[in-house]
Design a protein around this motif. Structure first.
Motif, short mmCIF file in Angstrom:
data_model
loop_
_atom_site.label_atom_id
_atom_site.label_comp_id
_atom_site.label_asym_id
_atom_site.label_seq_id
_atom_site.Cartn_x
_atom_site.Cartn_y
_atom_site.Cartn_z
N HIS A 117 -25.68 -11.45 -11.46
CA HIS A 117 -25.11 -11.19 -12.71
C HIS A 117 -24.88 -12.98 -13.24
O HIS A 117 -24.42 -13.77 -12.31
N THR A 119 -22.25 -13.83 -14.72
CA THR A 119 -20.94 -14.03 -14.44
C THR A 119 -20.57 -15.02 -13.27
O THR A 119 -19.43 -15.62 -13.22
N ARG A 141 -31.56 -7.66 -8.65
CA ARG A 141 -30.77 -6.72 -8.09
C ARG A 141 -31.98 -5.68 -7.44
O ARG A 141 -33.11 -5.30 -8.18
N ASP A 157 -23.67 -14.41 -20.20
CA ASP A 157 -22.23 -14.16 -20.22
C ASP A 157 -21.64 -15.16 -21.12
O ASP A 157 -22.30 -16.11 -21.49
N1 DAH Z 1 -21.45 -9.03 -14.84
C1 DAH Z 1 -21.23 -7.44 -15.57
C2 DAH Z 1 -22.42 -6.82 -15.07
O1 DAH Z 1 -23.35 -7.42 -14.77
C3 DAH Z 1 -21.07 -7.73 -16.97
C4 DAH Z 1 -19.86 -8.32 -17.40
C5 DAH Z 1 -18.60 -7.66 -17.80
C6 DAH Z 1 -19.63 -9.67 -17.72
C7 DAH Z 1 -17.53 -7.97 -18.35
C8 DAH Z 1 -18.51 -10.39 -18.13
C9 DAH Z 1 -17.39 -9.33 -18.31
O2 DAH Z 1 -18.34 -11.67 -18.24
O3 DAH Z 1 -16.35 -9.76 -18.73
O4 DAH Z 1 -22.40 -5.57 -15.27
#
Ligand code: DAH
Length: 388
Positions: A117, A119, A141, A157
């Motif tokens: 992700h 993130t 993934r 993100d």
């Molecule tokens: N990283 C999460 C995913 O791949 C998605 C996500 C959710 C990113 C909440 C964020 C967050 O920055 O605050 O499912």
């Protein structure tokens, strides 16, 4: 609604396992699990190509933010190879979480992965002093094979850090509440920019390890509620680890899956199409426009079944991966059609139906037979299954 962080693991002879108590250390999946087909995708950067549907969505969201908040910084050239610290630890993802297993994630080695992700970039960007940013990239993934799942896809993100006092003008009592309200306002704006000013939207409470509270935003589209993004207030522990005084600062974060949006908005029926180099696909889209995809002739499909007894250390994702490795984008879906446990030996037998179809030509019978033959040879040898 189920997301990546609340999902139940389906591996291990197909018996569902709850999240906790799962230990990937028991599995025979290797760390060095990046196949040549996956490697080929790194650096293709389809999300940066003007007039590509993924780029159209990315640009639209970026412009939407920059229009009203020009202090947002845009990042889109980080390499997808990141450390397990960036991808998991920094985000407080528990050590026994399924997403950490090499059955779900591509590993270079024990400490280095293909990001699962975007993130993964949150913490180092905050540490570098950025207070408002958007970061987009390809994420990877290991997963099933169908029209909406592909091992490479794209996410954006976003993060914004607020300071005590920012809440004054809005008349909100606490900074935390102010951040939550700003988050919801900003994201509702994004969704309305994509789906129209009068679209119906709703908020659900969600769970992510790195935010608290966490939410999911859904939009009503074509008679269905559709999940668009996950978000929340950044957990104070994360901000603290980046050096912030958390009595003074609070931040929001969100993550958007770009394929899902693009498939809906442009009516693209199969996720493989995003990777198409065919001009009949690429020439249909233009930045700034939401044209509907006109499908060109669909070539015939051909399916083949394969059945085998699974060994005790077996997981479906490794089977899907192997099929992808053999057939690449010629595989459209892999579906489990039968599964049973032998009453005496307790061995589990599975039957999968592999649907082969090319996006841009007809496949000959011989070609499909050949692919299936290679799949059979390789599953028997590499996954140690017993073909039936
Ligand atoms: N990283 C999460 C995913 O791949 C998605 C996500 C959710 C990113 C909440 C964020 C967050 O920055 O605050 O499912």
């Amino acid at each position: 609604m189920q997301n990546y962080f609340t999902k139940i693991n389906r591996v291990h002879n197909g018996l569902t396992r709850p999240l906790l108590g799962f230990s990937w250390r028991n599995y025979s999946v290797k760390y060095d699990n990046i196949t040549p087909k996956i490697n080929e995708k790194i650096g293709r950067n389809i999300f940066l190509k003007p007039n590509h549907p993924i780029n159209i969505i990315k640009t639209l969201v970026e412009q939407h933010f920059l229009k009203s908040q020009p202090d947002f910084k845009v990042f889109d050239s980080f390499h997808p190879k990141v450390s397990t610290k960036q991808n998991f630890d920094d985000l407080l993802i528990p050590l026994d979480h399924v997403s950490r297993g090499p059955s779900d994630t591509y590993y270079y080695d024990e400490n280095t992965v293909l990001r699962t992700h975007t993130t993964a970039h949150q913490v180092h960007l905050i540490k570098d002093g950025h207070k408002a940013f958007l970061v987009t990239g390809d994420v990877y993934r290991r997963d099933e094979i169908d029209a909406t799942h592909y091992p490479v896809f794209h996410q954006m993100d976003g993060v914004k850090v607020f300071k005590q006092g920012d809440q004054k003008d809005s008349g909100t009592e606490t900074l935390e509440k102010h951040v939550e309200l700003e988050l919801k306002k900003d994201l509702e704006g994004v969704v309305r920019a994509i789906f129209g000013a009068d679209s119906q939207i709703r908020w659900n409470v969600e769970y992510f390890p790195f935010t608290d509270p966490s939410f999911e935003l859904e939009v009503y589209f074509n008679d269905h509620w559709m999940e668009v993004l996950g978000c929340g207030v950044i957990r104070s522990e994360i901000l603290k680890n980046t050096g912030y005084d958390t009595s003074e600062y609070v931040g929001y974060a969100f993550g958007i899956g770009l394929e899902r949006l693009a498939m809906k908005v442009f009516e693209i029926p199969d996720i493989r199409l995003f990777w198409s180099q065919d001009n009949r696909f690429l020439s249909q889209f233009k930045n700034g426009e939401f044209t509907k995809f006109k499908s060109y002739s669909k070539y015939p499909a051909c399916y083949k079944d394969i059945s085998f007894w699974t060994p005790s250390e077996y997981n479906d994702n490794s089977f899907y991966e192997l099929v992808r490795d053999v057939a690449g984008d010629l595989v459209e879906t892999v579906k489990i059609v039968d599964e049973f446990k032998h009453p005496k030996t307790q061995r589990v037998s599975k039957c999968f139906r592999i649907n082969y179809r090319s996006m841009d030509r007809s496949l000959s019978n011989e070609e499909v037979d050949q692919l299936q033959w290679v799949v059979r040879e390789r599953v028997a040898k590499e996954l140690m299954v017993e073909l039936r």
